[in-house]
Design a protein around this motif. Structure first.
Motif, PDB file in Angstrom:
ATOM      1  N   LYS A 132       0.850  -1.196   0.000  1.00 18.54           N
ATOM      2  CA  LYS A 132       0.000   0.000   0.000  1.00 18.54           C
ATOM      3  C   LYS A 132       0.883   1.241   0.000  1.00 18.54           C
ATOM      4  N   PRO A 133       0.381   2.334  -0.565  1.00 18.05           N
ATOM      5  CA  PRO A 133       1.212   3.545  -0.658  1.00 18.05           C
ATOM      6  C   PRO A 133       1.550   4.151   0.699  1.00 18.05           C
ATOM      7  N   ILE A 134       2.719   4.768   0.727  1.00 21.48           N
ATOM      8  CA  ILE A 134       3.099   5.685   1.794  1.00 21.48           C
ATOM      9  C   ILE A 134       3.418   6.999   1.092  1.00 21.48           C
ATOM     10  N   THR A 135       3.210   8.113   1.766  1.00 21.47           N
ATOM     11  CA  THR A 135       3.400   9.413   1.127  1.00 21.47           C
ATOM     12  C   THR A 135       4.607  10.118   1.727  1.00 21.47           C
TER      13      THR A 135
ATOM     14  N   HIS B 256      -5.266  10.209   4.622  1.00 19.72           N
ATOM     15  CA  HIS B 256      -3.923  10.238   4.021  1.00 19.72           C
ATOM     16  C   HIS B 256      -3.247   8.890   4.236  1.00 19.72           C
ATOM     17  N   HIS B 257      -2.334   8.571   3.310  1.00 18.02           N
ATOM     18  CA  HIS B 257      -1.482   7.398   3.500  1.00 18.02           C
ATOM     19  C   HIS B 257      -0.497   7.742   4.624  1.00 18.02           C
ATOM     20  N   PRO B 258       0.147   6.740   5.208  1.00 14.61           N
ATOM     21  CA  PRO B 258       1.138   7.047   6.243  1.00 14.61           C
ATOM     22  C   PRO B 258       2.239   7.975   5.720  1.00 14.61           C
ATOM     23  N   TYR B 259       2.576   8.954   6.548  1.00 21.69           N
ATOM     24  CA  TYR B 259       3.694   9.861   6.284  1.00 21.69           C
ATOM     25  C   TYR B 259       4.935   9.297   6.977  1.00 21.69           C
ATOM     26  N   PRO B 260       6.120   9.807   6.660  1.00 18.76           N
ATOM     27  CA  PRO B 260       7.335   9.285   7.298  1.00 18.76           C
ATOM     28  C   PRO B 260       7.263   9.230   8.828  1.00 18.76           C
ATOM     29  N   GLU B 261       6.650  10.238   9.441  1.00 17.93           N
ATOM     30  CA  GLU B 261       6.581  10.253  10.906  1.00 17.93           C
ATOM     31  C   GLU B 261       5.652   9.174  11.462  1.00 17.93           C
ATOM     32  N   ASN B 262       4.851   8.540  10.612  1.00 18.61           N
ATOM     33  CA  ASN B 262       3.956   7.456  11.037  1.00 18.61           C
ATOM     34  C   ASN B 262       4.590   6.079  10.859  1.00 18.61           C
TER      35      ASN B 262
ATOM     36  N   THR C 176      16.288  10.018   3.253  1.00 20.95           N
ATOM     37  CA  THR C 176      16.056  11.465   3.197  1.00 20.95           C
ATOM     38  C   THR C 176      14.808  11.841   3.983  1.00 20.95           C
ATOM     39  N   ALA C 177      13.800  10.984   3.949  1.00 20.13           N
ATOM     40  CA  ALA C 177      12.548  11.238   4.672  1.00 20.13           C
ATOM     41  C   ALA C 177      12.688  10.987   6.171  1.00 20.13           C
ATOM     42  N   GLY C 178      13.804  10.393   6.586  1.00 19.98           N
ATOM     43  CA  GLY C 178      14.025  10.139   8.004  1.00 19.98           C
ATOM     44  C   GLY C 178      13.379   8.874   8.531  1.00 19.98           C
ATOM     45  N   ILE C 179      13.017   7.963   7.634  1.00 19.50           N
ATOM     46  CA  ILE C 179      12.453   6.682   8.085  1.00 19.50           C
ATOM     47  C   ILE C 179      13.598   5.917   8.768  1.00 19.50           C
ATOM     48  N   PRO C 180      13.428   5.604  10.053  1.00 18.29           N
ATOM     49  CA  PRO C 180      14.561   5.142  10.858  1.00 18.29           C
ATOM     50  C   PRO C 180      15.162   3.801  10.466  1.00 18.29           C
TER      51      PRO C 180
END
Length: 186
Positions: free
Chosen positions: A72-75, A100-106, A131-135
């Motif tokens: 599924k998409p993430i934004t 909204h689809h999950p954002y990086p902070e989600n 770059t989005a900060g996904i850990p």
């Protein structure tokens, strides 16, 4: 006189308008860095492992702690990207995802299962996620039967990158969750 080729870049809004208008119906694509990129078809091993591991993680962590989204998409607004990772382990926000689809902070972490898409998963996607900060970002290399674990995103790159074929791994967001590497590969 030489002419250079210029690629049209798309915004998230334009991409969503194309989806609503039905322009992309039936086309397996995702938006990466403003470019609409085709996704290769899933082979049987890819489909099996991604489904099996998603169920395993959901059972291991529990629905009260995470939502496990498959394909599924993430934004990612900062890069005009809307990838569709095989598994995104995200905050359990329920009906919030109607808006909204999950954002990086989600996002706790992402897992891709790679066969023919290995280069795309290890290079541009890793850079987009870092770059989005996904850990944390894991790539299961189905050809080599190895798990590539990327962590610590800094300035668009993961500072830590290890390859495992055995042992145990603990997701950063859930240090109490023990995952046998072979469970992801066998």
């Amino acid at each position: 006189m030489t002419h250079s080729l210029t690629t049209a870049k798309w915004t998230l809004e334009q991409y969503h308008q194309m989806i609503v208008a039905g322009i992309l119906d039936g086309q397996p694509v995702e938006l990466l860095n403003g470019e609409i990129v085709e996704m290769p078809p899933e082979g049987e091993p890819h489909a099996f492992y991604s489904h099996d591991v998603a169920k395993y993680i959901e059972h291991l962590l529990g629905e009260d702690r995470v939502t496990v989204r498959q394909g599924k998409p993430i934004t990612i607004p900062s890069s005009n990207s809307e990838p569709e990772p095989d598994i995104a382990v995200v905050q359990p926000l329920g009906r919030e995802y109607l808006r909204h689809h999950p954002y990086p902070e989600n996002i706790f972490w992402i897992i891709e299962f790679s066969d023919s898409s290995l280069r795309k998963d290890l290079e541009p996607k890793a850079k987009i996620y870092a770059t989005a900060g996904i850990p944390e970002y894991w790539v299961v290399n189905l050809q080599a039967r190895a798990l590539v674990v990327m962590r610590d995103p800094v300035n668009g790159n993961y500072q830590s990158r290890i390859t495992l074929t055995e042992g145990t791994i603990y997701p950063l967001a859930f240090p109490d969750a023990s995952i046998a590497v072979r469970r992801l590969l066998d």
